[in-house]
Write an enzyme that holds these catalytic residues in place. Sequence first.
Site, PDB file in Angstrom:
ATOM      1  N   LYS A 173       0.855  -1.202   0.000  1.00  0.00           N
ATOM      2  CA  LYS A 173       0.000   0.000   0.000  1.00  0.00           C
ATOM      3  C   LYS A 173       0.883   1.242   0.000  1.00  0.00           C
ATOM      4  CE  LYS A 173      -3.889   1.999   2.633  1.00  0.00           C
ATOM      5  NZ  LYS A 173      -4.671   1.900   3.887  1.00  0.00           N
ATOM      6  N   SER A 213      -9.657   2.217   2.915  1.00  0.00           N
ATOM      7  CA  SER A 213      -8.806   2.948   1.996  1.00  0.00           C
ATOM      8  C   SER A 213      -7.885   2.053   1.183  1.00  0.00           C
ATOM      9  CB  SER A 213      -7.965   3.961   2.771  1.00  0.00           C
ATOM     10  OG  SER A 213      -7.066   3.272   3.646  1.00  0.00           O
ATOM     11  N   SER A 246      -9.535  -0.228   7.085  1.00  0.00           N
ATOM     12  CA  SER A 246      -9.027  -0.143   5.711  1.00  0.00           C
ATOM     13  C   SER A 246      -8.340  -1.388   5.173  1.00  0.00           C
ATOM     14  CB  SER A 246      -8.078   1.041   5.577  1.00  0.00           C
ATOM     15  OG  SER A 246      -8.822   2.225   5.587  1.00  0.00           O
TER      16      SER A 246
HETATM   17  N1  GLN Z   1     -12.636   4.211   6.189  1.00  0.00           N
HETATM   18  C1  GLN Z   1     -12.145   4.703   7.443  1.00  0.00           C
HETATM   19  C2  GLN Z   1     -11.850   6.157   7.318  1.00  0.00           C
HETATM   20  O1  GLN Z   1     -12.139   6.694   6.310  1.00  0.00           O
HETATM   21  C3  GLN Z   1     -10.940   3.917   7.847  1.00  0.00           C
HETATM   22  C4  GLN Z   1      -9.689   4.346   7.213  1.00  0.00           C
HETATM   23  C5  GLN Z   1      -8.512   3.467   7.523  1.00  0.00           C
HETATM   24  O2  GLN Z   1      -8.640   2.431   8.168  1.00  0.00           O
HETATM   25  N2  GLN Z   1      -7.350   3.909   7.097  1.00  0.00           N
HETATM   26  O3  GLN Z   1     -11.356   6.783   8.187  1.00  0.00           O
END
Ligand code: GLN
Length: 519
Positions: free
Chosen positions: A80, A155, A179
């Site tokens: 990532k 994400s 994410s």
């Molecule tokens: N979707 C969540 C957010 O937007 C989690 C993001 C993540 O785990 N990096 O904050």
Amino acid sequence: MNPILTLSAAELAQKIHSGELTSLEVTQAFLDRIADVDDQVHAFLNVNAEEALAVAAEVDADIAAGREVHPLAGVPIAIKDLIVTKGQPTTAGSKILEGWVSPYDATVIEKIRAAKLPILGKTNLDEFAMGSSTEHSAYGPTRNPWNLNKIPGGSGGGSAAAVAAFEAPFALGTDTGGSIRQPGAVTGTVGVKPTYGGVSRYGAIAMASSLDQIGPVTRTVEDAAMLQELIGGHDPKDSTSLPDPLEGLAEAARNSDLTGLRVGVITELGGEGYQEGVKNRFDESIELLRNAGAEIVEVSCPSFQYALGAYYLIMPSEASSNLAKFDGIRYGLRVLPENGPVTVETVMSATRAAGFGDEVKRRIILGTYALSAGYYDAYYGSAQKVRTLIQRDFDKAFEQADVLVSPTAPTTAFDLGAKLDDPLAMYLNDIATIPANLAGVPGISIPSGLAEEDSLPVGIQFLAPAKEDARLYRVAAGLEKLLEEKWGGPILAQAPRLDAAGSQASPSNITAGATQEGN
Ligand code: GLN
């Protein structure tokens, strides 16, 4: 499709180490696959074929010379693009870091290099890991390999899509509120958020430091366990790193006895708001666990209803502080003001205005507000109290059950664009994953089947007490085996095969029981 592509990382390692395959041909097969399909999926932001092939050749030479190699040596991996890699660009999915090359490696990358896993490239993400669909990337969205009009989750949608599209055998992600697990659920892959402190965060560009954790994105539970063993362990460069490594993970994945295991179904994470097919796959999995000798109990975690609210105060607060360093002076992009004097302040302001996307700006503003004098106690302080209540709910629940279970995400993958203009609807995708981050406990999502409404993958999540990651691998591997029997093979084997011509088999052509070599 080249049969090499559908092998698990463990199978690839075994074949490379026994001389049946070379790391060079395996790595080349994945690079070819990326070249064939990534213009459709857009999982990768950057591919580094030369470096990957050089590492592969090194591993092949080690094996030919009879030198001892790491159990995963020679198996290529995707990373990532929130995790810094020396000599390769790291963008965090943001324009503000376009063209920036890190002068150092993250600790997990050092470990991957030392074990000689060829790094295929860096994967797409929502800008600074803020989002649940990968549509907030400054470099365009990633698409879900199951249906190119759907989101791959976020994400870490790039890592999940790369693994689901057979562009990489496995990958690394980061999980601050879900994410790794939520993209896992909507792409039919396995995703793990280890115990907080189990894997070093050094070199993971910080979103919310008290919640962030690096973890595996894979096709099998065993692969995830092996990868976590490789990247985990104490790191003096991360002050929140646990003193001792979490051990016995791969062994637990290979030894998945479910008898007598107490599995707690979380009342608050289910029911209203969860898609029919998600609920049905969940109920079936619970039945499989029960039939295999697990004891199913119901547990209530009443404070979980406030988890999303607490998260969206704590996370932006920490992010507003962490992102202050992107000032146009030290890293990446620098934009000069259009009019007026050129001062540190005006350059900073012009750079941040041009370099950050809307979602990042929204969270910086929210976090700055929540932390400001006069509001701190009302917002940030209250959120921290809720965090304690959630931790207590977990403590109580783990007195009644060895592991907890819930659907990973309330729905299957939704259409690209469907929630882009509605932040709250986007945030709700993480309703089931966020509590684990607030409490620091580990979580795993594995595919539980396909929803009848749309033939898209559904995920089931297990949670365990802190440092009991091995327990998660044990139960997840047990259910994985039962689900494979039920579905006639791995669920991901039913994903449409993308091909270089850009055609996609329609889900109706795909039948249960297709093998990985099928289609
Ligand atoms: N979707 C969540 C957010 O937007 C989690 C993001 C993540 O785990 N990096 O904050």
